[in-house]
Design an enzyme around this catalytic site. Structure first.
Site, mmCIF file in Angstrom:
data_model
loop_
_atom_site.group_PDB
_atom_site.id
_atom_site.type_symbol
_atom_site.label_atom_id
_atom_site.label_comp_id
_atom_site.label_asym_id
_atom_site.label_seq_id
_atom_site.Cartn_x
_atom_site.Cartn_y
_atom_site.Cartn_z
ATOM 1 C CB THR A 127 8.007 7.576 4.100
ATOM 2 O OG1 THR A 127 8.522 7.020 2.927
ATOM 3 C CG2 THR A 127 9.128 8.113 4.877
ATOM 4 C CD GLU A 128 1.276 9.529 7.154
ATOM 5 O OE1 GLU A 128 1.182 9.374 6.037
ATOM 6 O OE2 GLU A 128 0.276 10.305 7.952
ATOM 7 C CB VAL A 129 2.845 3.376 7.556
ATOM 8 C CG1 VAL A 129 2.591 2.467 8.634
ATOM 9 C CG2 VAL A 129 1.328 4.527 7.481
ATOM 10 C CD GLU B 187 5.278 7.242 -2.657
ATOM 11 O OE1 GLU B 187 5.017 7.389 -1.402
ATOM 12 O OE2 GLU B 187 5.784 6.464 -3.279
ATOM 13 C CE LYS C 129 -2.283 -3.944 8.152
ATOM 14 N NZ LYS C 129 -3.432 -3.929 7.066
ATOM 15 C CD GLU D 32 9.497 -1.314 -1.553
ATOM 16 O OE1 GLU D 32 9.157 0.117 -1.413
ATOM 17 O OE2 GLU D 32 8.740 -1.839 -2.024
ATOM 18 C CB CYS E 5 6.660 2.183 -3.837
ATOM 19 S SG CYS E 5 7.266 0.598 -4.212
#
Lengths: 554, 532
Positions: free
Chosen positions: A301-303, A453, A246, A322, A356
């Site tokens: 990071t949340e996802v 971030e 995706k 990652e 990132c």
């Protein structure tokens, strides 16, 4: 880690050249070249070899872009065919430099993911063309894909720029060569990923096979659309998996074009399936799918938390992540000032700050702090922001309205919490998602801009006194993706680089990537490693085969 | 040198673009499929005597040799330039199928080797383009070279067939395919040769670098000229060495064409130097040279055991494999399965079928379609083989078929089968290197292991059986660098190849070959404080 003298930066993602306002210099050809800066260094050290040194982009090196590239592929790529979404839905993809719609793209959701997974599962059946293919031929297919991308590099760079907003010169000189190299690198691995025979106790013969995991879901971000696609497909296909990918809804166009090349070079049906869609629908459907054996995600990071939970809530599919970072970039007082300033600027501002691994906490030793800040501000003010198709442009727009708003929000919080705004801080153009290169000084570790971030062109400079102190402060974060240290002292370089809790540490350089070197995060920055030989492990099941023998002999 | 109009296997055609299809087309792929289908990856469509009636649907697309191929390169290749020999001497190069002179090639001697070594040394200097090149770019050069070999595949196969007498289709499907795959395989290794970081005791940081050895002298034989060329140069170059390579005096042409492609691909001057010459002069100069850091040699070897035990349903398969395992390349393989041990109960049937197979061979001009057996390489080899055949008759082996020369011209020998061979006969002890199959009888597994190992050589061996315990027992017990179970000659570039005992030192191919071309350097740095 050990490279010959000529050149770290020659291999780096971008090689910075301090005298040119347009700084990137990327080496595409087989003939190595060095930047002017490096050439200066080398000509002092090694009086030898007149190596062609090209630093800035010459007009000849980059083909003139077509600023309105035609879009050929807007549908879902399943089983080597183009499909409309089951729902019939489409979504607009937007040129962030103008805010205008480029085109409508078919929008995948759970039903399309099911179709793609079914195709990938069929392609992975025992006895299928893909399963029976010699490993060396999988490698050859990846080589042919690299060749096809190389052939169409200029077009892909145009498409990447119009969809993502990154400067065309960077797309063409950085993203595309790295994409090609990544595919070629993993092409070579296909028939070199070897199992072992193992001297176990008893009258047995024991060996391991490295087998593909199966159907791999791959969810990639919008900041390096083509490169992230290559990082994901290269190792997955070299090891013989099939893929349902995706791509980000902000940047679906180049991935879909690469899908057409995948078909063109002869990958069997169903081996690679590429869907454009939203994370909450298509992405979530992949993460919780009962027939997906592994999911790899690059993003926030949340996802990342959600992906891991979805695996736990479904079939315990293997997860590699990652994720985000808040990477410390540590400047010791003995560093080469000019170089450290330039590299630190690049470490943060490269790709509009949308990396990132961006060096977003710049720790500077107290005795050089003032000069460093002054020079960094001066450098940021010189940064050329503008039309991404202009070859002089260093910084294009942010990717979309949401990111744009979020970054402006962080800038407000910085001001509110007492950091010193030294330049920038506002919107940079009347239309499009442009933000001024922004530098904050006197940043404290507990400020929001030092902890979260930002993912935008906002630099935080912090002051430190001792090595022990800076290592502790640098490590005081939930992230651990990357870090850097600038110093001429070998003892300090070793102490800091070994002490930092980060998956990648650069010494006297930044953003030096090679397909050969693993990349990934400590702590909440991720699970697993991409690139290098390590990258293969995330796409491999190890099978131990043990056979009774009548009598063992060594 | 593009081959206009040759048309059959173009570089960028469907074969290149689609390995899936290529697999069906090129029967020489080394892989599980071939091994299970044919049992032998060295089989080409031509091997069953009637290529025009083979099972390939598109037989008319079989490659054809280049008519009257141009021989463009006949000089010494040093520093990416063509040189005449210092002595002015030349080597006559013959077509062994007709005995006619093909051309004359410059003959390298000591002085020329010196020049080549100087050029290789200069290319290896610190800071040279070759030393400072990215490993991935070395890999790309090898891939480029593979592309060029693919482009010139027809011409190279034609030269190979003309020069060595091997069957053209074999050269095309086996030798050239292996050459291309070898170059690509090592192209991939170039940037994957990893050193390590090592947790040494004390306040130190230690890592290893895998560095090239330096100037490598390489001496290759005449039986697989272009393939051996690739086997030697590819691992050496991917590790970053420079090379002085001497092809055999009988077969210099494909190596010189490769030299031209090396230059075209863009290897820097001096990285590869090709010096055709004789063993006693040029070869000796290479092996004695004080400024060559490593020497690699492929040459004479010996008798490989081929054991056929307890074959139930697959006698036919075993016969076929034993046949091709010996007669492939006119018996001129260092790994020819020359001693066939057959278990008592199936001995008679095995001999009978083997003779049938041998009689079915079609001898003739190796460039002609339908021919599957060419001449021996030169008069010396021819005489030696004939002498050993005579000794076999004298010492009491049963000559089942063949046993004499064939045809009016050229160095042809009839496919020959001896049965009732005993271990003490000369033909069972000495290397024949020709189309002479020896079939022996055995009773027990223990006995055959002992007899098979009773030689000072140990390159390869094969065992045929459906019994998993016997397969594992025999394959573990055989003293050989490669053991094939229910297949023979199943070579592939990924798989190491080399000998036990007097069959050699080291391994070629696979990851193992990289060790032969690298020096390991351990670097230890004092650090102020260790942390795990």
């Amino acid at each position: 880690m050990v490279r010959n003298r000529r050149g770290h930066a020659a291999r780096s993602l971008v090689c910075v050249c301090n005298r040119q306002p347009t700084l990137h210099c990327w080496f595409v050809s087989c003939v190595p070249q060095t930047s002017t800066m490096l050439r200066t260094v080398i000509s002092q050290a090694l009086p030898r070899l007149s190596r062609p040194a090209v630093c800035h982009f010459s007009a000849a090196a980059i083909p003139a872009p077509n600023t309105q590239p035609e879009v050929h592929y807007k549908k879902l790529f399943i089983n080597n065919q183009w499909h409309d979404a089951v729902s019939g839905k489409t979504f607009p993809t937007i040129n962030p430099a103008t805010g205008e719609v480029i085109c409508q793209v078919a929008e995948a959701d759970a039903a399309d993911v099911d179709k793609a997974v079914q195709a990938a599962r069929n392609a992975f059946k025992l006895g299928s063309p893909w399963r029976r293919m010699d490993a060396s031929n999988r490698g050859l297919l990846l080589h042919r894909l690299a060749d096809a991308i190389e052939r169409d590099a200029a077009y892909l760079a145009e498409l990447e720029t119009i969809d993502n907003g990154k400067p065309y010169a960077v797309s063409y000189m950085v993203d595309l060569p790295n994409v090609i190299k990544c595919f070629r690198y993993y092409a070579g691995w296909a028939d070199k990923w070897e199992g072992k025979t193992i001297p176990i106790d008893g009258d047995f013969f024991c060996y391991t096979r490295h087998e593909p995991i199966g159907v791999c879901g791959q969810i990639i971000p919008w900041n390096f659309p083509l490169l992230m696609q290559a990082w994901k497909l290269g190792p997955a296909l070299a090891t013989g998996n099939t893929v349902v990918m995706k791509v980000a809804e902000q940047t679906p166009l180049t991935a879909l074009y690469v899908a057409s090349l995948i078909k063109e070079v002869g990958f069997p049906d169903g081996v690679v399936n590429i869907l454009a869609g939203l994370g909450a629908s298509a992405g979530a459907a992949i993460a919780r799918h009962m027939d997906v054996d592994k999911v790899a995600f690059t993003g926030s990071t949340e996802v990342g938390h959600l992906i891991q939970q979805a695996s736990g809530g479904s079939n315990l599919k293997k997860v590699t992540l990652e994720l985000g970072g808040k990477s410390p970039n540590i400047i010791l007082s003995d560093a080469n000032m000019e170089d450290a300033v330039e590299q630190s600027h690049f470490a943060l501002f490269f790709n509009q700050g949308q990396c990132c691994c961006a060096g977003s906490r710049t720790y500077v030793q107290a005795d050089i702090y003032d000069e460093f800040v002054e020079r960094s501000v001066e450098r940021a003010k010189r940064r050329v922001v503008g039309d991404p198709f202009d070859l002089k442009t260093e910084q294009g727009p942010q990717v979309d309205q949401e990111q744009f708003n979020k970054i402006l929000g962080y800038i407000s919080s910085g001001k509110r919490e007492g950091a010193k705004l030294l330049c920038g801080g506002g919107v940079a153009a009347d239309r499009g998602y442009y933000i001024q290169p922004t530098v904050f000084g006197d940043v404290q570790d507990n400020m929001t801009i030092a902890r979260e971030e930002i993912f935008g062109p906002v630099m935080q400079i912090l002051k430190f006194k001792s090595l022990e102190e800076v290592v502790e402060r640098a490590n005081d974060t939930k992230y651990g993706l990357a870090a850097a240290v600038f110093t001429k002292d070998i003892d300090k370089a070793n102490y800091v680089s070994h002490g930092l809790r980060a998956g990648t540490v650069w010494i006297n350089c930044y953003d030096v990537f090679g397909a050969q070197a693993p990349f990934g995060g400590y702590k909440a920055s991720g699970n697993g490693r991409e690139l290098g030989e390590y990258g293969l492990e995330n796409y491999t099941e190890v099978k131990t085969v043990t056979m009774k023998v009548p009598q063992k002999n060594s | 040198m593009p081959l206009n109009g040759a048309g059959v296997q173009q570089t960028e055609g469907s074969t290149a673009a689609s390995p899936t299809e290529a697999k069906e087309d090129n029967m020489t792929d080394n892989g599980h499929q071939q091994q299970s289908d044919n049992g032998c990856n060295h089989q080409s469509p031509n091997q069953n005597h009637k290529p025009q009636h083979g099972d390939r649907p598109e037989t008319q697309t079989l490659p054809m040799p280049v008519p009257d191929p141009p021989i463009q390169y006949t000089k010494l290749f040093i520093n990416n330039e063509w040189h005449e020999s210092c002595s002015g001497r030349k080597i006559p190069v013959y077509n062994p199928a007709t005995g006619t002179l093909l051309c004359e090639v410059e003959e390298a001697d000591t002085e020329d080797v010196d020049e080549a070594v100087r050029s290789a040394r200069a290319a290896f200097q610190m800071g040279s383009p070759w030393r400072s090149m990215d490993a991935s770019d070395r890999g790309q050069l090898l891939n480029k070279l593979a592309d060029l070999v693919e482009r010139d595949r027809l011409l190279l196969a034609t030269l190979e067939a003309l020069d060595s007498g091997k069957v053209f289709l074999m050269a095309y499907f086996v030798d050239l395919m292996a050459t291309i795959k070898t170059l690509r395989y090592y192209g991939g290794w170039a940037d994957k040769i990893h050193g390590k970081t090592i947790p040494v005791d004390g306040e130190y940081f230690t890592y290893t670098r895998h560095e090239p050895i330096g100037v490598c002298g390489q001496i290759i034989p005449w039986n697989f000229p272009v393939m051996m060329f690739a086997w030697k140069i590819a691992p050496a170059l991917c590790c970053g060495n420079t090379v002085v390579i001497k092809p055999a005096e009988q077969t210099p042409l494909s190596a010189l064409h490769m030299a031209a492609l090396i230059k075209e691909a863009g290897f820097p001057p001096g990285v590869v130097n090709v010096v055709p010459g004789y063993g006693q002069t040029a070869g000796c100069a290479i092996s004695h040279h004080m400024d060559i850091d490593k020497i690699a040699f492929t040459g004479s070897t010996a008798l490989q055991p081929f054991i056929c035990a307890h074959v139930y349903l697959t006698v036919e398969h075993a016969v076929e494999q034993a046949h091709s395992g010996l007669f492939f390349n006119q018996g001129q393989c260092c790994l020819a399965g020359s001693r066939v041990f057959v278990e008592g109960p199936i001995y008679e049937e095995f001999v009978h079928r083997s003779v049938e197979k041998a009689r079915g061979k079609v001898l003739g001009n190796p460039l002609l379609p339908g021919v599957d057996h060419g001449p021996q390489i030169d008069q010396k080899q021819f005489d030696k083989i004939m002498e050993l055949i005579e000794s076999g008759k004298r010492e009491g082996a049963t000559l089942e078929c063949g046993g004499s020369a064939w045809g009016q011209q050229g160095l042809f020998i009839q496919p020959t089968v001896f049965s009732n061979v005993t271990d003490d006969m000369r033909i069972a002890k000495e290397e024949i290197f020709g189309p002479v199959q020896l079939i022996m009888c055995f009773r027990t597994t223990r006995e055959v292991i002992q007899r098979a190992n009773a030689t000072q050589y140990g390159l390869v061996a094969g065992v045929f059986t459906n019994d998993i315990d016997k397969a594992l027992t025999v394959s573990s017990a055989l003293q050989a660098g490669m053991v094939w179970v229910n297949c023979y000659n199943a070579m592939s570039v990924q798989c190491p190849f080399g000998g036990f005992k007097m069959s050699g030192n080291g391994r070629e191919l696979g990851e193992y070959a990289l060790q032969e071309y690298t020096e390991v350097k351990a670097v230890t740095i004092k650090i102020s404080q260790k942390n795990s």
